[in-house]
Design a protein around this motif. Structure first.
Motif, PDB file in Angstrom:
ATOM      1  N   ALA A  16       0.831  -1.211   0.000  1.00  0.00           N
ATOM      2  CA  ALA A  16       0.000   0.000   0.000  1.00  0.00           C
ATOM      3  C   ALA A  16       0.864   1.259   0.000  1.00  0.00           C
ATOM      4  CB  ALA A  16      -0.938  -0.003   1.209  1.00  0.00           C
ATOM      5  N   LEU A  17       1.914   1.253   0.825  1.00  0.00           N
ATOM      6  CA  LEU A  17       2.777   2.439   0.913  1.00  0.00           C
ATOM      7  C   LEU A  17       3.684   2.580  -0.303  1.00  0.00           C
ATOM      8  CD1 LEU A  17       3.726   2.212   4.692  1.00  0.00           C
ATOM      9  CD2 LEU A  17       2.035   3.724   3.620  1.00  0.00           C
ATOM     10  N   SER A  18       4.258   1.476  -0.769  1.00  0.00           N
ATOM     11  CA  SER A  18       5.198   1.563  -1.891  1.00  0.00           C
ATOM     12  C   SER A  18       4.495   1.800  -3.222  1.00  0.00           C
ATOM     13  CB  SER A  18       6.090   0.323  -1.956  1.00  0.00           C
ATOM     14  OG  SER A  18       5.322  -0.829  -2.199  1.00  0.00           O
ATOM     15  N   ALA A  20       2.105   4.029  -3.535  1.00  0.00           N
ATOM     16  CA  ALA A  20       1.566   5.393  -3.482  1.00  0.00           C
ATOM     17  C   ALA A  20       2.624   6.408  -3.911  1.00  0.00           C
ATOM     18  CB  ALA A  20       1.092   5.708  -2.068  1.00  0.00           C
ATOM     19  N   PRO A  21       2.471   7.017  -5.086  1.00  0.00           N
ATOM     20  CA  PRO A  21       3.462   8.004  -5.527  1.00  0.00           C
ATOM     21  C   PRO A  21       3.551   9.205  -4.592  1.00  0.00           C
ATOM     22  CG  PRO A  21       1.605   7.911  -7.064  1.00  0.00           C
ATOM     23  CD  PRO A  21       1.416   6.818  -6.065  1.00  0.00           C
ATOM     24  N   GLU A  22       2.475   9.481  -3.849  1.00  0.00           N
ATOM     25  CA  GLU A  22       2.511  10.579  -2.883  1.00  0.00           C
ATOM     26  C   GLU A  22       3.582  10.341  -1.815  1.00  0.00           C
ATOM     27  OE1 GLU A  22      -1.817   9.796  -4.087  1.00  0.00           O
ATOM     28  OE2 GLU A  22      -0.104   8.610  -3.471  1.00  0.00           O
ATOM     29  N   ILE A  23       3.889   9.073  -1.573  1.00  0.00           N
ATOM     30  CA  ILE A  23       4.941   8.731  -0.611  1.00  0.00           C
ATOM     31  C   ILE A  23       6.264   8.507  -1.329  1.00  0.00           C
ATOM     32  CG2 ILE A  23       5.725   7.006   1.077  1.00  0.00           C
ATOM     33  CD1 ILE A  23       2.762   6.635   1.793  1.00  0.00           C
ATOM     34  N   THR A  24       6.257   7.715  -2.377  1.00  0.00           N
ATOM     35  CA  THR A  24       7.518   7.356  -3.038  1.00  0.00           C
ATOM     36  C   THR A  24       8.175   8.533  -3.744  1.00  0.00           C
ATOM     37  OG1 THR A  24       6.334   6.550  -5.000  1.00  0.00           O
ATOM     38  CG2 THR A  24       6.883   4.930  -3.281  1.00  0.00           C
ATOM     39  N   ASP A  25       7.425   9.595  -4.033  1.00  0.00           N
ATOM     40  CA  ASP A  25       8.040  10.805  -4.576  1.00  0.00           C
ATOM     41  C   ASP A  25       8.827  11.558  -3.503  1.00  0.00           C
ATOM     42  OD1 ASP A  25       6.979  10.252  -7.047  1.00  0.00           O
ATOM     43  OD2 ASP A  25       5.415  11.803  -6.955  1.00  0.00           O
ATOM     44  N   VAL A  42      10.710   5.351   4.842  1.00  0.00           N
ATOM     45  CA  VAL A  42       9.647   4.844   5.692  1.00  0.00           C
ATOM     46  C   VAL A  42       9.942   3.376   5.947  1.00  0.00           C
ATOM     47  CG1 VAL A  42       7.168   4.351   5.801  1.00  0.00           C
ATOM     48  CG2 VAL A  42       7.980   6.451   4.679  1.00  0.00           C
ATOM     49  N   SER A  43       9.815   2.948   7.208  1.00  0.00           N
ATOM     50  CA  SER A  43      10.010   1.531   7.523  1.00  0.00           C
ATOM     51  C   SER A  43       8.857   1.031   8.378  1.00  0.00           C
ATOM     52  CB  SER A  43      11.349   1.303   8.235  1.00  0.00           C
ATOM     53  OG  SER A  43      11.366   1.948   9.481  1.00  0.00           O
ATOM     54  N   ILE A  44       8.540  -0.241   8.187  1.00  0.00           N
ATOM     55  CA  ILE A  44       7.507  -0.895   8.982  1.00  0.00           C
ATOM     56  C   ILE A  44       8.208  -1.485  10.194  1.00  0.00           C
ATOM     57  CG2 ILE A  44       5.751  -2.709   9.010  1.00  0.00           C
ATOM     58  CD1 ILE A  44       5.612  -2.283   5.918  1.00  0.00           C
ATOM     59  N   GLY A  45       7.746  -1.093  11.380  1.00  0.00           N
ATOM     60  CA  GLY A  45       8.471  -1.446  12.591  1.00  0.00           C
ATOM     61  C   GLY A  45       7.771  -2.451  13.472  1.00  0.00           C
ATOM     62  N   GLU A  46       7.794  -2.176  14.747  1.00  0.00           N
ATOM     63  CA  GLU A  46       7.300  -3.098  15.772  1.00  0.00           C
ATOM     64  C   GLU A  46       5.799  -3.330  15.653  1.00  0.00           C
ATOM     65  OE1 GLU A  46       8.420  -1.377  19.495  1.00  0.00           O
ATOM     66  OE2 GLU A  46      10.542  -1.423  19.006  1.00  0.00           O
ATOM     67  N   GLU A  81       1.343  11.841   4.692  1.00  0.00           N
ATOM     68  CA  GLU A  81       0.929  11.027   3.540  1.00  0.00           C
ATOM     69  C   GLU A  81       0.755   9.557   3.923  1.00  0.00           C
ATOM     70  OE1 GLU A  81      -0.160  11.848   0.520  1.00  0.00           O
ATOM     71  OE2 GLU A  81      -0.001  13.907   1.210  1.00  0.00           O
ATOM     72  N   VAL A  82       1.627   9.044   4.784  1.00  0.00           N
ATOM     73  CA  VAL A  82       1.481   7.663   5.259  1.00  0.00           C
ATOM     74  C   VAL A  82       0.109   7.492   5.910  1.00  0.00           C
ATOM     75  CG1 VAL A  82       2.288   5.987   6.981  1.00  0.00           C
ATOM     76  CG2 VAL A  82       3.938   7.164   5.518  1.00  0.00           C
ATOM     77  N   GLY A  83      -0.232   8.401   6.806  1.00  0.00           N
ATOM     78  CA  GLY A  83      -1.534   8.327   7.468  1.00  0.00           C
ATOM     79  C   GLY A  83      -2.692   8.449   6.500  1.00  0.00           C
ATOM     80  N   ARG A  84      -2.595   9.386   5.573  1.00  0.00           N
ATOM     81  CA  ARG A  84      -3.668   9.596   4.611  1.00  0.00           C
ATOM     82  C   ARG A  84      -3.882   8.355   3.751  1.00  0.00           C
ATOM     83  NH1 ARG A  84      -4.671  10.793  -0.275  1.00  0.00           N
ATOM     84  NH2 ARG A  84      -2.521  10.974  -0.968  1.00  0.00           N
ATOM     85  N   ILE A  85      -2.800   7.774   3.256  1.00  0.00           N
ATOM     86  CA  ILE A  85      -2.904   6.583   2.397  1.00  0.00           C
ATOM     87  C   ILE A  85      -3.531   5.425   3.170  1.00  0.00           C
ATOM     88  CG2 ILE A  85      -1.556   4.803   1.190  1.00  0.00           C
ATOM     89  CD1 ILE A  85      -1.800   7.468  -0.340  1.00  0.00           C
ATOM     90  N   LEU A  86      -3.026   5.139   4.357  1.00  0.00           N
ATOM     91  CA  LEU A  86      -3.529   3.976   5.103  1.00  0.00           C
ATOM     92  C   LEU A  86      -4.967   4.144   5.557  1.00  0.00           C
ATOM     93  CD1 LEU A  86      -0.433   2.918   7.217  1.00  0.00           C
ATOM     94  CD2 LEU A  86      -1.252   1.970   5.053  1.00  0.00           C
ATOM     95  N   LEU A  87      -5.333   5.354   5.976  1.00  0.00           N
ATOM     96  CA  LEU A  87      -6.688   5.557   6.482  1.00  0.00           C
ATOM     97  C   LEU A  87      -7.728   5.616   5.368  1.00  0.00           C
ATOM     98  CD1 LEU A  87      -5.877   8.085   9.325  1.00  0.00           C
ATOM     99  CD2 LEU A  87      -6.419   5.663   9.548  1.00  0.00           C
ATOM    100  N   HIS A  88      -7.322   6.013   4.165  1.00  0.00           N
ATOM    101  CA  HIS A  88      -8.275   6.089   3.061  1.00  0.00           C
ATOM    102  C   HIS A  88      -8.324   4.816   2.221  1.00  0.00           C
ATOM    103  CE1 HIS A  88      -8.088  10.377   4.037  1.00  0.00           C
ATOM    104  NE2 HIS A  88      -9.334  10.367   3.623  1.00  0.00           N
ATOM    105  N   THR A  89      -7.242   4.048   2.229  1.00  0.00           N
ATOM    106  CA  THR A  89      -7.189   2.813   1.450  1.00  0.00           C
ATOM    107  C   THR A  89      -6.535   1.727   2.298  1.00  0.00           C
ATOM    108  OG1 THR A  89      -6.866   4.176  -0.514  1.00  0.00           O
ATOM    109  CG2 THR A  89      -6.496   1.813  -0.758  1.00  0.00           C
TER     110      THR A  89
END
Length: 130
Positions: A16-18, A20-25, A42-46, A81-89
């Motif tokens: 989902a994150l990778s 999204a061009p809004e993040i990868t840009d 951005v990294s996925i953590g604990e 952008e991370v929050g927006r992407i995850l909460l909307h999709t």
């Protein structure tokens, strides 16, 4: 239910994150410990997992925004952008359905090393086994 959907959830978050061009840009998205090739990543953590019923698990998962910048502005843009992407999709999770995904908290910190800024975002994901 236990920990069975931890890996599929991590995969879903990564894709989902990778995707999204809004993040990868603005930053790289890393799923494993690696040497980043940009100043922001951005990294996925604990993760903490709790059973909430026979087919329902609660996953509190941390996503970190790392930055080598002097200020917080770019890291905060990425975090938003991370929050927006995850909460909307919500992410697709193999074998389960995301029944709820919500933002719990964030923490922005300074550091003295090459990683000068770190924003830690915590999300709660409820998964129902298909």
């Amino acid at each position: 239910m236990s920990y069975a959907f931890s890996w599929p959830l991590q995969q879903g978050l990564y894709w989902a994150l990778s995707a999204a061009p809004e993040i990868t840009d603005l930053a790289e998205v890393l799923d494993a410990t690696a040497v980043p090739t940009s100043n922001e990543y951005v990294s996925i953590g604990e993760e903490q997992v709790r059973e909430r019923g026979p087919d329902l698990t609660q996953h509190d998962i941390v996503i970190e925004v790392h930055s080598a910048a002097q200020g917080f502005s770019r890291a905060k843009l990425v975090a938003a952008e991370v929050g927006r992407i995850l909460l909307h999709t919500p992410p697709a999770v193999t074998g389960a359905t995301v029944t709820d995904l919500r933002f719990l908290k964030a923490r922005a910190r300074r550091s003295r090393g090459t990683e000068r800024r770190l924003i830690t975002l915590t999300f709660r994901v409820l998964l129902d086994a298909n």
